[in-house]
Design an enzyme around this catalytic site. Sequence first.
Site, PDB file in Angstrom:
ATOM      1  N   LYS A 142      -6.332   8.439  -1.921  1.00  0.00           N
ATOM      2  CA  LYS A 142      -6.286   7.576  -3.113  1.00  0.00           C
ATOM      3  C   LYS A 142      -7.555   7.837  -3.926  1.00  0.00           C
ATOM      4  O   LYS A 142      -8.470   7.006  -3.968  1.00  0.00           O
ATOM      5  CB  LYS A 142      -6.159   6.099  -2.710  1.00  0.00           C
ATOM      6  CG  LYS A 142      -4.757   5.750  -2.201  1.00  0.00           C
ATOM      7  CD  LYS A 142      -4.614   4.297  -1.854  1.00  0.00           C
ATOM      8  CE  LYS A 142      -4.466   3.385  -3.054  1.00  0.00           C
ATOM      9  NZ  LYS A 142      -3.190   3.520  -3.766  1.00  0.00           N
TER      10      LYS A 142
HETATM   11  N1  PMP Z   1       2.072   6.419  -3.310  1.00  0.00           N
HETATM   12  C1  PMP Z   1       1.074   6.203  -4.164  1.00  0.00           C
HETATM   13  C2  PMP Z   1       0.719   7.285  -5.132  1.00  0.00           C
HETATM   14  C3  PMP Z   1       0.377   4.986  -4.157  1.00  0.00           C
HETATM   15  O1  PMP Z   1      -0.632   4.768  -5.016  1.00  0.00           O
HETATM   16  C4  PMP Z   1       0.773   3.972  -3.262  1.00  0.00           C
HETATM   17  C5  PMP Z   1       0.074   2.629  -3.275  1.00  0.00           C
HETATM   18  N2  PMP Z   1      -1.010   2.582  -2.413  1.00  0.00           N
HETATM   19  C6  PMP Z   1       1.807   4.248  -2.364  1.00  0.00           C
HETATM   20  C7  PMP Z   1       2.454   5.479  -2.418  1.00  0.00           C
HETATM   21  C8  PMP Z   1       2.227   3.250  -1.320  1.00  0.00           C
HETATM   22  O2  PMP Z   1       1.266   3.214  -0.289  1.00  0.00           O
HETATM   23  P1  PMP Z   1       1.014   1.895   0.562  1.00  0.00           P
HETATM   24  O3  PMP Z   1       2.329   1.523   1.131  1.00  0.00           O
HETATM   25  O4  PMP Z   1       0.046   2.307   1.599  1.00  0.00           O
HETATM   26  O5  PMP Z   1       0.490   0.878  -0.367  1.00  0.00           O
END
Ligand code: PMP
Length: 316
Positions: free
Chosen positions: A156
């Site tokens: 991220k």
């Molecule tokens: N893909 C992206 C690009 C994201 O930013 C997120 C949000 N964090 C997710 C998928 C989903 O991840 P998570 O379930 O860990 O929030």
Amino acid sequence: MTDSSIAFFEGKFIPLSEAKVSVQLHGFNYGTAIFEGIRGYYNPDKEEMYLFRLVDHYRRMLNNCKLIKIELPYNAQDLADLTCEMIRRNNFRRDIYIRPLAYKNACQIGTKLSPGSDYTMFAVPMDDYIATNRALKVCISSWRRVEDNSIPPRGKICGSYVNSALAATEARDNGFDEAIVLNNDGHVAEGAAMNIFMIREGKLVTTPITANILEGITRDTIAKIAKDEMGIESEARQIDRSELYMADELFFCGTGAQIAPIGSVDHRKIADGEPGEITLAIQKLYDEVVRGHKEKYLDWCTAIYKTTAVAAEANA
Ligand code: PMP
């Protein structure tokens, strides 16, 4: 944003309104920061706030930090403990979203990753991030996903979210609710800031972790609870664009997005265009799990108020 809320900044708890960085900051100039998104669900019956998969989020964050050489003086449990303390100080009594950020804090011109790093976090009240009570109208974005060898989407990394911003904005400008982003090879990656699941012939299918996606915690949660509670297997494999049009059901998932049913892609209805039966069952189950209603999954839910009160008493 609540004006009086307390943030964690430069090693201290201070009012959010005072948590400010320099315009010279490396993280601001070049996007050299790693963020997380964690939800807190307030359970009014138990008068308790549950932070969902808190330590898992911080494990991912610390792994992501390696990508851009950020070193923090905290381990995942330290970060979890600091988060609990921040929420307790804010005494939130509603659903919230926590935004931790680890950033390059040198004040210098030049892209090179130099040693200085710091950590901050704040929390805001949050209900739905995108609608979950209706079927979303989505499109395939004209923007392609960043790649592992350009800016790794497995992390991220703040700067790479320009890719998500372009896709999400184009979709809304064109009258859609959200975007699905393809990789350069034309296969499905994920949503702008969420993973995607397709249901075909009673089976859950999602894109693999090598498809330039974020390794989502909600994606992992769904695979586990669908199998254990509903007997539905998940498969992670390459997905073609045209498979989306023919899916029996489709939904986005993510910490922010939660479980968001998709009713059409590029103006093509998914089944009858309404939220699918399995999607709705997973949505209900997920809601029960994150709100601490399912005993079996309480290990995923960090209780803030009662446990902190007990710990405070013990230390008195
Ligand atoms: N893909 C992206 C690009 C994201 O930013 C997120 C949000 N964090 C997710 C998928 C989903 O991840 P998570 O379930 O860990 O929030």
